[in-house]
Design a protein around this motif. Sequence first.
Motif, PDB file in Angstrom:
ATOM      1  N   TRP A  32       2.351  11.359  -3.493  1.00 22.31           N
ATOM      2  CA  TRP A  32       2.570  10.141  -3.063  1.00 22.31           C
ATOM      3  C   TRP A  32       3.829  10.064  -1.971  1.00 22.31           C
ATOM      4  O   TRP A  32       4.807  10.628  -2.371  1.00 22.31           O
ATOM      5  CB  TRP A  32       2.906   9.102  -4.045  1.00 22.31           C
ATOM      6  N   ASN A  33       3.505   9.408  -1.021  1.00 15.88           N
ATOM      7  CA  ASN A  33       4.591   9.325   0.211  1.00 15.88           C
ATOM      8  C   ASN A  33       5.953   8.894  -0.459  1.00 15.88           C
ATOM      9  O   ASN A  33       6.748   9.413   0.028  1.00 15.88           O
ATOM     10  CB  ASN A  33       3.967   8.463   1.312  1.00 15.88           C
ATOM     11  N   GLY A  34       6.060   7.828  -0.951  1.00 14.90           N
ATOM     12  CA  GLY A  34       7.204   7.445  -1.758  1.00 14.90           C
ATOM     13  C   GLY A  34       8.096   8.617  -2.268  1.00 14.90           C
ATOM     14  O   GLY A  34       9.234   8.358  -2.192  1.00 14.90           O
ATOM     15  N   HIS A  74      -4.230  11.037   5.523  1.00 10.69           N
ATOM     16  CA  HIS A  74      -3.858  10.746   4.382  1.00 10.69           C
ATOM     17  C   HIS A  74      -4.530   9.765   3.723  1.00 10.69           C
ATOM     18  O   HIS A  74      -5.493   8.981   4.488  1.00 10.69           O
ATOM     19  CB  HIS A  74      -2.383  10.221   4.487  1.00 10.69           C
ATOM     20  N   MET A  75      -4.737   9.419   2.585  1.00  8.37           N
ATOM     21  CA  MET A  75      -5.356   8.378   1.838  1.00  8.37           C
ATOM     22  C   MET A  75      -4.766   7.265   1.295  1.00  8.37           C
ATOM     23  O   MET A  75      -3.563   7.227   0.481  1.00  8.37           O
ATOM     24  CB  MET A  75      -6.146   9.084   0.499  1.00  8.37           C
ATOM     25  N   ILE A  76      -4.977   6.178   1.798  1.00  8.97           N
ATOM     26  CA  ILE A  76      -4.286   4.995   1.667  1.00  8.97           C
ATOM     27  C   ILE A  76      -4.614   4.302   0.297  1.00  8.97           C
ATOM     28  O   ILE A  76      -5.965   4.082   0.035  1.00  8.97           O
ATOM     29  CB  ILE A  76      -4.429   3.912   2.649  1.00  8.97           C
ATOM     30  N   GLN A  77      -3.733   3.897  -0.529  1.00 10.89           N
ATOM     31  CA  GLN A  77      -4.112   3.234  -1.782  1.00 10.89           C
ATOM     32  C   GLN A  77      -3.514   2.093  -2.011  1.00 10.89           C
ATOM     33  O   GLN A  77      -2.539   1.976  -1.553  1.00 10.89           O
ATOM     34  CB  GLN A  77      -3.767   4.293  -2.908  1.00 10.89           C
ATOM     35  N   VAL A 127       0.877  -1.174  -0.096  1.00 13.98           N
ATOM     36  CA  VAL A 127       0.026  -0.003  -0.033  1.00 13.98           C
ATOM     37  C   VAL A 127       0.881   1.198  -0.037  1.00 13.98           C
ATOM     38  O   VAL A 127       2.029   1.368   0.499  1.00 13.98           O
ATOM     39  CB  VAL A 127      -1.063   0.044   0.940  1.00 13.98           C
ATOM     40  N   TYR A 128       0.451   2.141  -0.445  1.00 18.03           N
ATOM     41  CA  TYR A 128       0.996   3.565  -0.547  1.00 18.03           C
ATOM     42  C   TYR A 128       0.097   4.558  -0.180  1.00 18.03           C
ATOM     43  O   TYR A 128      -0.899   4.026   0.189  1.00 18.03           O
ATOM     44  CB  TYR A 128       1.645   3.914  -1.913  1.00 18.03           C
ATOM     45  N   CYS A 129       0.482   5.710  -0.275  1.00 16.66           N
ATOM     46  CA  CYS A 129      -0.604   6.784   0.232  1.00 16.66           C
ATOM     47  C   CYS A 129      -0.400   8.328  -0.273  1.00 16.66           C
ATOM     48  O   CYS A 129       0.906   8.403  -0.798  1.00 16.66           O
ATOM     49  CB  CYS A 129      -0.637   6.848   1.844  1.00 16.66           C
ATOM     50  N   THR A 130      -1.096   9.030  -0.363  1.00 11.51           N
ATOM     51  CA  THR A 130      -1.245  10.415  -0.796  1.00 11.51           C
ATOM     52  C   THR A 130      -1.177  11.150   0.552  1.00 11.51           C
ATOM     53  O   THR A 130      -2.445  10.980   1.311  1.00 11.51           O
ATOM     54  CB  THR A 130      -2.399  10.763  -1.601  1.00 11.51           C
ATOM     55  N   VAL A 131      -0.263  12.254   0.777  1.00 11.75           N
ATOM     56  CA  VAL A 131      -0.357  12.894   2.120  1.00 11.75           C
ATOM     57  C   VAL A 131      -0.264  14.321   1.582  1.00 11.75           C
ATOM     58  O   VAL A 131      -0.088  14.970   0.604  1.00 11.75           O
ATOM     59  CB  VAL A 131       1.004  12.564   2.670  1.00 11.75           C
ATOM     60  N   LEU A 132      -0.354  15.022   2.810  1.00  8.69           N
ATOM     61  CA  LEU A 132      -0.376  16.731   2.639  1.00  8.69           C
ATOM     62  C   LEU A 132       1.056  17.055   2.896  1.00  8.69           C
ATOM     63  O   LEU A 132       1.558  16.682   4.271  1.00  8.69           O
ATOM     64  CB  LEU A 132      -1.191  17.162   3.587  1.00  8.69           C
ATOM     65  N   ALA A 133       1.761  17.669   1.970  1.00  7.99           N
ATOM     66  CA  ALA A 133       3.300  17.854   2.195  1.00  7.99           C
ATOM     67  C   ALA A 133       3.473  19.356   2.199  1.00  7.99           C
ATOM     68  O   ALA A 133       2.674  20.129   1.697  1.00  7.99           O
ATOM     69  CB  ALA A 133       4.141  17.338   0.901  1.00  7.99           C
ATOM     70  N   TYR A 134       4.428  19.705   2.804  1.00  6.62           N
ATOM     71  CA  TYR A 134       4.730  21.119   3.054  1.00  6.62           C
ATOM     72  C   TYR A 134       6.212  21.400   2.951  1.00  6.62           C
ATOM     73  O   TYR A 134       6.993  20.468   3.413  1.00  6.62           O
ATOM     74  CB  TYR A 134       4.049  21.954   4.203  1.00  6.62           C
ATOM     75  N   ASN A 135       6.697  22.770   2.846  1.00  3.16           N
ATOM     76  CA  ASN A 135       7.826  23.180   2.810  1.00  3.16           C
ATOM     77  C   ASN A 135       8.147  23.701   4.421  1.00  3.16           C
ATOM     78  O   ASN A 135       7.489  24.465   4.707  1.00  3.16           O
ATOM     79  CB  ASN A 135       8.318  24.288   1.723  1.00  3.16           C
ATOM     80  N   LYS A 136       9.005  23.047   4.757  1.00  2.00           N
ATOM     81  CA  LYS A 136       9.558  23.525   6.380  1.00  2.00           C
ATOM     82  C   LYS A 136      10.153  24.846   6.625  1.00  2.00           C
ATOM     83  O   LYS A 136       9.846  25.499   7.495  1.00  2.00           O
ATOM     84  CB  LYS A 136      10.607  22.156   6.937  1.00  2.00           C
ATOM     85  N   GLU A 137      10.642  25.220   5.620  1.00  3.33           N
ATOM     86  CA  GLU A 137      11.186  26.852   5.544  1.00  3.33           C
ATOM     87  C   GLU A 137      10.123  27.705   5.310  1.00  3.33           C
ATOM     88  O   GLU A 137      10.112  28.755   6.262  1.00  3.33           O
ATOM     89  CB  GLU A 137      12.375  26.762   4.517  1.00  3.33           C
ATOM     90  N   SER A 195      -1.279   4.211  10.817  1.00  2.16           N
ATOM     91  CA  SER A 195      -1.716   4.583   9.370  1.00  2.16           C
ATOM     92  C   SER A 195      -3.338   4.468   9.202  1.00  2.16           C
ATOM     93  O   SER A 195      -3.854   5.270   8.736  1.00  2.16           O
ATOM     94  CB  SER A 195      -0.969   3.949   8.304  1.00  2.16           C
ATOM     95  N   ARG A 196      -3.862   3.380   9.592  1.00  3.82           N
ATOM     96  CA  ARG A 196      -5.125   3.227   9.709  1.00  3.82           C
ATOM     97  C   ARG A 196      -6.128   3.762  10.560  1.00  3.82           C
ATOM     98  O   ARG A 196      -7.391   4.025  10.254  1.00  3.82           O
ATOM     99  CB  ARG A 196      -5.528   1.659   9.981  1.00  3.82           C
ATOM    100  N   GLN A 197      -5.484   4.343  11.682  1.00  2.72           N
ATOM    101  CA  GLN A 197      -6.223   5.178  12.410  1.00  2.72           C
ATOM    102  C   GLN A 197      -6.161   6.746  12.090  1.00  2.72           C
ATOM    103  O   GLN A 197      -7.433   7.477  12.047  1.00  2.72           O
ATOM    104  CB  GLN A 197      -5.510   5.211  14.106  1.00  2.72           C
ATOM    105  N   THR A 198      -5.219   7.221  11.493  1.00  2.00           N
ATOM    106  CA  THR A 198      -5.369   8.481  11.004  1.00  2.00           C
ATOM    107  C   THR A 198      -5.421   8.701   9.598  1.00  2.00           C
ATOM    108  O   THR A 198      -5.930   9.844   9.336  1.00  2.00           O
ATOM    109  CB  THR A 198      -3.888   9.029  11.201  1.00  2.00           C
ATOM    110  N   GLY A 199      -5.897   7.944   8.826  1.00  2.00           N
ATOM    111  CA  GLY A 199      -5.782   7.791   7.333  1.00  2.00           C
ATOM    112  C   GLY A 199      -7.181   7.232   6.916  1.00  2.00           C
ATOM    113  O   GLY A 199      -8.090   6.592   7.946  1.00  2.00           O
ATOM    114  N   PHE A 200      -7.411   6.978   5.776  1.00  2.00           N
ATOM    115  CA  PHE A 200      -8.464   6.249   5.220  1.00  2.00           C
ATOM    116  C   PHE A 200      -8.379   5.568   3.728  1.00  2.00           C
ATOM    117  O   PHE A 200      -7.347   6.009   3.193  1.00  2.00           O
ATOM    118  CB  PHE A 200      -9.617   7.145   4.986  1.00  2.00           C
ATOM    119  N   TYR A 201      -8.818   4.422   3.515  1.00  2.00           N
ATOM    120  CA  TYR A 201      -8.644   3.690   2.365  1.00  2.00           C
ATOM    121  C   TYR A 201      -9.434   4.525   1.144  1.00  2.00           C
ATOM    122  O   TYR A 201     -10.684   4.844   1.282  1.00  2.00           O
ATOM    123  CB  TYR A 201      -9.107   2.324   2.433  1.00  2.00           C
ATOM    124  N   GLN A 202      -8.780   4.554  -0.032  1.00  2.00           N
ATOM    125  CA  GLN A 202      -9.294   5.147  -1.067  1.00  2.00           C
ATOM    126  C   GLN A 202     -10.644   3.881  -1.576  1.00  2.00           C
ATOM    127  O   GLN A 202     -10.160   2.795  -1.672  1.00  2.00           O
ATOM    128  CB  GLN A 202      -8.627   5.424  -2.267  1.00  2.00           C
TER     129      GLN A 202
END
Length: 352
Positions: free
Chosen positions: A236-238, A257-260, A133-143, A323-330
């Motif tokens: 995608w997280n990878g 995050h969305m688990i795929q 499984v992989y997932c789509t996450v919310l990414a951001y620039n730390k700076e 992951s299953r607690q904080t995300g959801f399966y598409q």
Amino acid sequence: MSGKSIRISRRLLVATALAAPVLQSRVARASGEVIVRTPGGVYDDIMRRHVYDPFTRETGITVRPVAATTAKLFAMFRANNVELDLIDTGNGQLITLERMGALAPIAYDSWRWSKPEDITPELRKRTQVANFVYCTVLAYNKETFANGHPNSWAEFWDAGRFPGPRMLADMAAGSPNLEFALLADSVPKNQIYPIDIDRALRSLSRIRPHIRRFWDTGALSAQMLSDREVVLGSIWNGRLQTLIDRNAPLAYTWNEHMIQVQALGIFKDAANVAGAQRLIDFMMQPHVQAGYAKELIYGPTNEKAFSLLSPEEIARMPGGERSRQTGFYQDVSWWEDNRDRVNRAWSRWVMR
């Protein structure tokens, strides 16, 4: 024997002689080679190290990965010209192939390396079984967000509090981020499906002025974040983790995050159904999954594989308990049922 019979017999002999090499080749391949549809690129290198070469050493059966689009998979089956044995792809495509009657059942009862009961139950289906499984996450620039970053899709939608150019997925990426649009519009995770398409597009309209671009490939999403063309986005997280490991000033939240799912299926008319069944069995082993999941930065589907990974490695992967607690399966069944309808609505909306 009449002259006509002699001519027919000669034609039959010639036809048989011409067909013999093809038949012999198919029989030889059926016993000695499995052809696998894969995403290609680095993926093939990782799978060769952890799956294909060890499988060949164990069985004597070679594995040949090839690239093939979803359209080509469908065309092969419709033309009765199946050139592949094992299909390694997103589970949505496999659902469509199953509905077409193209797939053989997974032979769980013949597994000898792996145990079917160790596979996460919802990822073990009649004609497909998930290999990671992989997932789509919310990414951001730390700076950019050194003093606080968005931790939900509602906050991603709050461009006043978290300003900066953003990106989201396009329909061409497989599916636009309608799920995140609904989460941003206060829809609970367990009520996302069935998706209210009109409501999702209205939500997207509110953030659209801040969307620099809708990405259509994983490579483009990674490039946009890496080049700082955007400072927030779905990815995608990878793809993201690879940038982080190269010291890019990026991070992400696991919240919402969305688990795929990437899964395996077998063409029922394949030349080497038996070899493909054996390769699936081999690939599902805990130590094999742990090996390739570690490099792909995706989550194993054999629950026993997690015990072979370090806490740090598990923390980088989707699919585990947290992951299953904080995300959801598409819900890919919903997507396959409604893809044409979403495509029409998306095409109208994106052209406005």
